[in-house]
Enzyme design. Structure first.
Site, short mmCIF file in Angstrom:
data_model
loop_
_atom_site.label_atom_id
_atom_site.label_comp_id
_atom_site.label_asym_id
_atom_site.label_seq_id
_atom_site.Cartn_x
_atom_site.Cartn_y
_atom_site.Cartn_z
N LYS A 97 0.87 -1.17 0.00
CA LYS A 97 0.00 0.00 0.00
C LYS A 97 0.91 1.22 0.00
O LYS A 97 1.63 1.47 0.97
CB LYS A 97 -0.92 0.02 1.22
N GLY A 158 -8.08 9.58 9.75
CA GLY A 158 -8.41 9.65 11.16
C GLY A 158 -9.51 10.61 11.55
O GLY A 158 -9.84 10.74 12.73
N ALA A 184 -9.56 6.01 4.20
CA ALA A 184 -9.36 7.15 5.09
C ALA A 184 -10.63 7.96 5.30
O ALA A 184 -11.38 8.25 4.36
CB ALA A 184 -8.24 8.07 4.59
N GLY A 185 -10.86 8.31 6.55
CA GLY A 185 -11.95 9.20 6.92
C GLY A 185 -13.30 8.56 7.11
O GLY A 185 -14.27 9.24 7.47
N ASN A 206 -9.67 1.83 9.75
CA ASN A 206 -8.83 1.57 10.91
C ASN A 206 -9.30 2.37 12.12
O ASN A 206 -9.83 1.84 13.08
CB ASN A 206 -7.37 1.87 10.58
N THR A 207 -9.16 3.70 12.05
CA THR A 207 -9.42 4.54 13.21
C THR A 207 -10.82 4.34 13.79
O THR A 207 -10.98 4.23 15.01
CB THR A 207 -9.23 6.03 12.84
#
Length: 256
Positions: A97, A158, A184-185, A206-207
């Site tokens: 990645k 995040g 992301a986001g 993830n976050t």
């Protein structure tokens, strides 16, 4: 449900999961199991890829998951390429990645350095999954360079703000010749469902899982959101309308 296919490899799950920010490795493992994911990203700067018994890596079942090293923290193409080469030399599959984020404050990907690194890594035989701004022009250039996917952000890393770049992602999807992975986001199951509904091939989270008060329960919710969004896309969403339209005919109703 239909398989996700990246570089000729088939996956049942369309949810990829990152391994950062979890309270413990045991919690991370439980989350991975709850998502039923098959692709797991690990930051090369956080794990010792010269020793696959590293404290983090020893918790990831390599028979069950494809380990996707990421070049998080690389400031330019040179650093990103170096990190990818280290992972391959350590015995990892040549999947990477690609992340190039020179500004540690906003963590937005550098388009010029990302394209430069992608061109080098593709020529060296890597299967490259580049993280990018939701830029349709850059996405097209990366596909032409031979990347296995493109991974536009929904919002900055995040932030959990959701699909703030929806229109641009839709443009990328419309011209894509490789899978589009929204990365992301994405902070809620509704966010991943929305991404899948508009035709994204997969999402990476993830976050939102790691910071939840109940990460395992949230992981299951995200899995269901991805599955529901994909099924809705395959079924075909109804067209949006400006005016109201009754779902049942009004002819013959009461006085008529």
């Amino acid at each position: 449900m239909d398989d996700l296919v990246i570089a000729g490899r088939h996956f049942k799950s369309r949810l990829m999961v990152g391994t950062g920010k979890f309270a413990s490795n045991e919690e991370m493992v439980a989350v991975l199991q709850a998502t039923r994911c098959e692709i797991v990203t690990v930051a090369l700067r956080r794990a010792d890829f010269t020793n696959l018994c590293d404290n983090l890596l020893k918790h990831i079942d390599l028979e069950r998951y494809l380990l996707l090293p990421n070049t998080s923290g690389a400031r330019d193409a040179k650093e990103a390429v170096h990190l990818a080469r280290l992972a391959r030399a350590a015995g990892c599959e040549p999947w990477v990645k690609l992340e190039v984020t020179p500004d540690p404050t906003n963590l937005l990907p550098d388009p010029i350095e990302t394209l430069k690194a992608a061109e080098i890594l593709v020529k060296e035989g890597f299967i490259v999954l580049p993280y990018i701004n939701a830029d349709p022009v850059l996405a097209k250039r990366l596909q032409e360079a031979g990347t296995a996917t493109v991974m536009p952000l929904g919002a900055p890393i995040g932030t959990n703000k959701g699909l703030r770049t929806r229109d641009q992602i839709a443009m990328i999807i419309s011209q894509a010749i490789v899978p589009v992975v929204v990365d992301a986001g994405l902070g809620a199951p509704s966010h991943v469902a929305e991404a899948m509904e508009i035709g994204a091939d997969a999402v990476l989270v993830n976050t939102a899982l790691a910071v939840s008060p109940h990460p395992v329960q949230m992981a299951a919710a995200f899995r269901k959101g991805v599955e529901a969004g994909r099924e809705a896309f395959l079924a075909g969403l109804g067209d949006q309308r400006e005016g109201a339209e009754a779902s049942s005919p009004l002819t013959g109703f009461l006085r008529n």
